[in-house]
Design a protein around this motif. Structure first.
Motif, PDB file in Angstrom:
ATOM      1  N   ALA A 263      19.011  27.993  -1.218  1.00 59.48           N
ATOM      2  CA  ALA A 263      17.690  27.870  -0.633  1.00 59.48           C
ATOM      3  C   ALA A 263      17.608  28.847   0.635  1.00 59.48           C
ATOM      4  CB  ALA A 263      17.437  26.369  -0.306  1.00 59.48           C
ATOM      5  N   ARG A 264      18.913  28.919   1.347  1.00 60.30           N
ATOM      6  CA  ARG A 264      18.514  29.380   2.711  1.00 60.30           C
ATOM      7  C   ARG A 264      19.424  30.587   3.049  1.00 60.30           C
ATOM      8  NH1 ARG A 264      15.410  29.497   4.490  1.00 60.30           N
ATOM      9  NH2 ARG A 264      15.772  29.297   6.820  1.00 60.30           N
ATOM     10  N   GLY A 265      20.245  30.879   2.071  1.00 60.78           N
ATOM     11  CA  GLY A 265      21.068  32.323   2.140  1.00 60.78           C
ATOM     12  C   GLY A 265      22.058  32.018   3.090  1.00 60.78           C
ATOM     13  N   VAL A 266      22.533  30.910   3.481  1.00 55.66           N
ATOM     14  CA  VAL A 266      23.752  30.639   4.357  1.00 55.66           C
ATOM     15  C   VAL A 266      24.937  30.737   3.451  1.00 55.66           C
ATOM     16  CG1 VAL A 266      24.922  28.861   5.511  1.00 55.66           C
ATOM     17  CG2 VAL A 266      22.513  28.841   5.806  1.00 55.66           C
ATOM     18  N   LEU A 267      25.868  31.718   4.283  1.00 59.99           N
ATOM     19  CA  LEU A 267      27.047  32.025   3.596  1.00 59.99           C
ATOM     20  C   LEU A 267      28.412  31.165   4.225  1.00 59.99           C
ATOM     21  CD1 LEU A 267      26.634  35.988   3.534  1.00 59.99           C
ATOM     22  CD2 LEU A 267      26.378  34.273   1.771  1.00 59.99           C
ATOM     23  N   CYS A 268      28.816  30.368   3.716  1.00 63.66           N
ATOM     24  CA  CYS A 268      29.934  29.462   3.989  1.00 63.66           C
ATOM     25  C   CYS A 268      30.714  28.777   2.909  1.00 63.66           C
ATOM     26  CB  CYS A 268      29.278  28.462   5.064  1.00 63.66           C
ATOM     27  SG  CYS A 268      28.326  27.140   4.266  1.00 63.66           S
TER      28      CYS A 268
ATOM     29  N   GLU B 209      18.597  42.216  16.895  1.00 66.04           N
ATOM     30  CA  GLU B 209      18.921  42.095  18.517  1.00 66.04           C
ATOM     31  C   GLU B 209      19.758  41.050  18.787  1.00 66.04           C
ATOM     32  OE1 GLU B 209      15.754  43.972  20.939  1.00 66.04           O
ATOM     33  OE2 GLU B 209      14.431  43.309  19.181  1.00 66.04           O
ATOM     34  N   LEU B 210      19.199  39.826  18.576  1.00 69.72           N
ATOM     35  CA  LEU B 210      20.244  38.686  19.016  1.00 69.72           C
ATOM     36  C   LEU B 210      21.696  38.791  18.252  1.00 69.72           C
ATOM     37  CD1 LEU B 210      17.524  35.660  18.818  1.00 69.72           C
ATOM     38  CD2 LEU B 210      18.224  37.313  20.630  1.00 69.72           C
ATOM     39  N   LEU B 211      21.873  38.945  17.254  1.00 76.46           N
ATOM     40  CA  LEU B 211      23.035  39.054  16.634  1.00 76.46           C
ATOM     41  C   LEU B 211      23.896  40.175  17.235  1.00 76.46           C
ATOM     42  CD1 LEU B 211      22.249  38.849  12.597  1.00 76.46           C
ATOM     43  CD2 LEU B 211      23.545  37.275  14.097  1.00 76.46           C
ATOM     44  N   LYS B 212      23.366  41.270  17.522  1.00 73.70           N
ATOM     45  CA  LYS B 212      24.081  42.261  18.575  1.00 73.70           C
ATOM     46  C   LYS B 212      24.472  41.677  19.878  1.00 73.70           C
ATOM     47  CE  LYS B 212      23.575  46.982  20.114  1.00 73.70           C
ATOM     48  NZ  LYS B 212      22.702  48.268  20.313  1.00 73.70           N
ATOM     49  N   TRP B 213      23.583  40.748  20.567  1.00 73.80           N
ATOM     50  CA  TRP B 213      23.867  40.473  21.717  1.00 73.80           C
ATOM     51  C   TRP B 213      24.932  39.368  21.582  1.00 73.80           C
ATOM     52  CZ3 TRP B 213      23.705  34.973  22.721  1.00 73.80           C
ATOM     53  CH2 TRP B 213      23.822  34.473  24.096  1.00 73.80           C
ATOM     54  N   ALA B 214      24.858  38.429  20.470  1.00 74.83           N
ATOM     55  CA  ALA B 214      25.929  37.643  20.051  1.00 74.83           C
ATOM     56  C   ALA B 214      27.516  38.071  19.988  1.00 74.83           C
ATOM     57  CB  ALA B 214      25.523  36.468  19.177  1.00 74.83           C
ATOM     58  N   ALA B 215      27.421  39.427  19.191  1.00 77.64           N
ATOM     59  CA  ALA B 215      28.647  39.909  18.683  1.00 77.64           C
ATOM     60  C   ALA B 215      29.859  40.352  19.763  1.00 77.64           C
ATOM     61  CB  ALA B 215      28.313  41.183  18.020  1.00 77.64           C
ATOM     62  N   ASP B 216      29.185  40.166  20.886  1.00 73.73           N
ATOM     63  CA  ASP B 216      29.927  40.697  22.257  1.00 73.73           C
ATOM     64  C   ASP B 216      30.475  39.327  22.854  1.00 73.73           C
ATOM     65  OD1 ASP B 216      31.220  41.999  24.231  1.00 73.73           O
ATOM     66  OD2 ASP B 216      29.509  42.131  25.399  1.00 73.73           O
ATOM     67  N   GLY B 217      31.236  38.435  22.030  1.00 66.76           N
ATOM     68  CA  GLY B 217      31.799  37.317  22.437  1.00 66.76           C
ATOM     69  C   GLY B 217      30.885  36.256  22.815  1.00 66.76           C
TER      70      GLY B 217
ATOM     71  N   GLY C 258      22.887  33.942   7.556  1.00 71.26           N
ATOM     72  CA  GLY C 258      23.290  34.778   6.388  1.00 71.26           C
ATOM     73  C   GLY C 258      23.366  36.244   6.635  1.00 71.26           C
ATOM     74  N   MET C 259      22.859  36.722   8.066  1.00 71.65           N
ATOM     75  CA  MET C 259      22.881  38.183   8.232  1.00 71.65           C
ATOM     76  C   MET C 259      24.115  38.317   9.256  1.00 71.65           C
ATOM     77  SD  MET C 259      18.805  38.519   9.321  1.00 71.65           S
ATOM     78  CE  MET C 259      19.151  40.062  10.089  1.00 71.65           C
ATOM     79  N   ASP C 260      24.884  37.134   9.775  1.00 71.27           N
ATOM     80  CA  ASP C 260      25.856  37.386  10.594  1.00 71.27           C
ATOM     81  C   ASP C 260      27.053  37.891   9.968  1.00 71.27           C
ATOM     82  OD1 ASP C 260      27.600  36.939  12.858  1.00 71.27           O
ATOM     83  OD2 ASP C 260      27.831  34.853  12.420  1.00 71.27           O
ATOM     84  N   ARG C 261      27.787  38.895  10.523  1.00 76.63           N
ATOM     85  CA  ARG C 261      28.760  39.438   9.809  1.00 76.63           C
ATOM     86  C   ARG C 261      30.053  39.290  10.978  1.00 76.63           C
ATOM     87  NH1 ARG C 261      26.083  38.671   6.535  1.00 76.63           N
ATOM     88  NH2 ARG C 261      25.347  39.881   4.857  1.00 76.63           N
ATOM     89  N   SER C 262      29.731  38.600  12.118  1.00 80.88           N
ATOM     90  CA  SER C 262      30.731  38.714  13.262  1.00 80.88           C
ATOM     91  C   SER C 262      31.268  37.146  13.313  1.00 80.88           C
ATOM     92  CB  SER C 262      30.092  39.337  14.364  1.00 80.88           C
ATOM     93  OG  SER C 262      29.799  40.593  14.296  1.00 80.88           O
ATOM     94  N   GLY C 263      30.756  36.313  12.649  1.00 80.49           N
ATOM     95  CA  GLY C 263      31.167  34.945  12.908  1.00 80.49           C
ATOM     96  C   GLY C 263      30.643  34.360  14.109  1.00 80.49           C
ATOM     97  N   ARG C 264      29.374  34.830  14.586  1.00 83.55           N
ATOM     98  CA  ARG C 264      29.019  34.209  16.037  1.00 83.55           C
ATOM     99  C   ARG C 264      27.832  33.394  15.776  1.00 83.55           C
ATOM    100  NH1 ARG C 264      33.253  35.472  18.276  1.00 83.55           N
ATOM    101  NH2 ARG C 264      32.078  34.737  20.067  1.00 83.55           N
TER     102      ARG C 264
END
Length: 475
Positions: A162-167, A260-268, A292-298
């Motif tokens: 339903a939400r595209g969450v990958l876990c 943009e937010l994911l890119k910000w979060a990818a830096d630790g 579901g768009m997160d590839r960096s585990g952030r």
């Protein structure tokens, strides 16, 4: 306790209805007090020479209406219902007394309410009985600290479809309410963090973060959500966002801003995604979760069943990225689950047997009907008010196009007997609200009649003649 219940075989009412009506009357009149124990269905059936199923049907109706409760292994007990106490005056007529004080509001547009008239009480009662069938002692042992494996797998399956969450189910932690999970998350993240929050925002989360000693930095929003430039300038290393349907503004964050937010979060850094009432969307396809768009585990994903089932369920869940899951097990894995295994098992059955999906579909249809009715009813306000937040969630916003202050809008509505809620109440610092006068209107817990009455009163006090003597609002 023995009950003397007069039954009339000539009465057209079925026997179970006569039993139900008698016990209900005894409770409402005070003959049966809160906490009194009722005879078991077996004893009642033997005493009255009726079938046990007849006695059970009477008790089931009393349970459904909240007059009694079933306590596992102890029996049936009377619930406190003093506000419904009745006395019988001379002449045999019944008269209700000690009724609760009437609400001062003709209509209350609370954004916190949900429609409980449509809750599947019968299904929940059946699943409760199934959970305790055959003296299931296993349910009374302590279970997994993260929550029952079956429930976590059912949540994982739902979130994925339903939400595209990958876990995996291992990444999910079940807890009693979002506040508890945020406090648990604070132990995992550690101190010394600066948390950026959308402004306005869900103030309960802000109060939790503040109580834990975190520095909270409000970040303004534009039409796409949290401003990334202000986020970078804030110095925060954690951001709390509601991208699928921001509360209270109703903004749906587009893909570009999410990236943009994911890119910000990818830096630790980390993003806490609170997936507030994402189940209720009335136009277009559901918006997939940011997680579901997160590839960096952030991204830390936070969800709850309070809005889509009932607030009293008090079951929420946290999806941790692998790195934080390891830290959880090292630093906080010893905390026992705050949700009883019995409640978890009931919810598991509700999910696994398809009841949840059917309930959601039904509630979407109910809320969409209320949403459409409300929007149509307030269309005459369109020239003077911008209507926002529609087509999703269970509330809308009215923003003055003519510069009427929020305080004036609230006062005029209250003078007409209508409770509305100012947008300022959702700002971290209400005095920093520089937006045009805006009120928040929830409609989920209102009947269609109440929606139409409330809309009529709003049109009267905002478009018609003054309801209290102040200058006309129409400028």
């Amino acid at each position: 306790m023995e009950l003397l219940i007069p039954l009339d075989p000539q009465e057209k009412k079925p026997l179970y209805e006569q039993i139900y009506a008698h016990i209900r009357g005894e409770i409402r009149s005070g003959g049966l007090k809160a906490g009194d124990r009722l005879p078991s269905t077996r004893i009642l059936a033997e005493h009255m020479k009726i079938s046990r199923s007849t006695a059970q049907m009477a008790y089931d109706q009393l349970l459904a209406e909240g007059y009694i409760e079933a306590r596992p292994y102890r029996g049936y007990f009377v619930n406190p219902v003093e506000e419904l106490m009745e006395t019988g005056p001379a002449g045999g007529e019944e008269m209700e007394t000690a009724l609760p004080e009437p609400s001062p509001w003709s209509v209350d547009f609370s954004p916190r309410g949900i429609d409980l008239e449509s809750f599947p009480y019968g299904v929940w009662r059946k699943l409760s009985r199934n959970t305790l069938v055959d003296d299931n002692k296993e349910m009374f042992h302590s279970g997994s600290h993260q929550g029952e494996p079956g429930l976590r797998e059912a949540i994982r399956s739902y979130l994925h479809s339903a939400r595209g969450v990958l876990c995996s189910a291992e990444q999910i932690i079940v807890g009693a309410g979002s506040e508890y999970l945020l406090m648990l998350l604070a132990q995992i993240l550690g101190g010394g963090r600066t948390i950026a929050m959308e402004n306005p925002t869900y103030r309960q989360a802000y109060l939790v973060f503040r109580s834990l000693g975190y520095q909270v930095c409000p970040v303004e929003m534009d039409e796409n959500g949290m401003d990334p430039d202000q986020l970078k300038a804030s110095g925060a290393d954690v951001a709390y966002v509601m991208p699928s349907h921001q509360f209270p503004t109703g903004i749906v964050m587009p893909v570009g801003r999410r990236q943009e937010l994911l890119k910000w979060a990818a830096d630790g850094r980390y993003l806490i995604e609170d997936d507030y009432d994402s189940e209720f969307r009335y136009r277009g396809k559901p918006i997939p979760a940011l997680q579901g768009m997160d590839r960096s585990g952030r991204v830390i994903y936070l969800g709850t069943f309070s809005k889509c089932i009932a607030p009293a369920i008090r079951v929420s869940y946290l999806v941790l990225p692998p790195k934080l899951l390891k830290r959880y097990r090292e630093q906080a894995g010893f905390y026992a689950s705050t949700v009883s295994r019995i409640d978890q098992n009931i919810l598991y059955q509700f999910l696994a047997q398809g009841y949840f999906e059917r309930h959601l579909n039904r509630m979407r249809a109910i809320y969409k009907a209320k949403h459409d009715l409300f929007l149509e009813a307030i269309q005459p306000l369109q020239p003077l008010f911008e209507i926002r937040g529609e087509y999703a969630g269970i509330h809308i916003l009215l923003t003055s196009r003519t510069g009427i202050p929020e305080e004036t809008l609230i006062a005029r509505a209250e003078a007409a007997g209508v409770k509305v809620y100012g947008l300022s109440g959702y700002f971290i610092h209400p005095e920093h609200n520089r937006r045009p006068g805006t009120i928040v209107l929830g409609y989920a817990c209102l009947s269609e009649e109440e929606i139409l009455r409330g809309a009529g009163l709003l049109k009267e006090c905002f478009l018609g003649k003054p309801v209290g003597g102040d200058a006309d609002l129409v400028r």
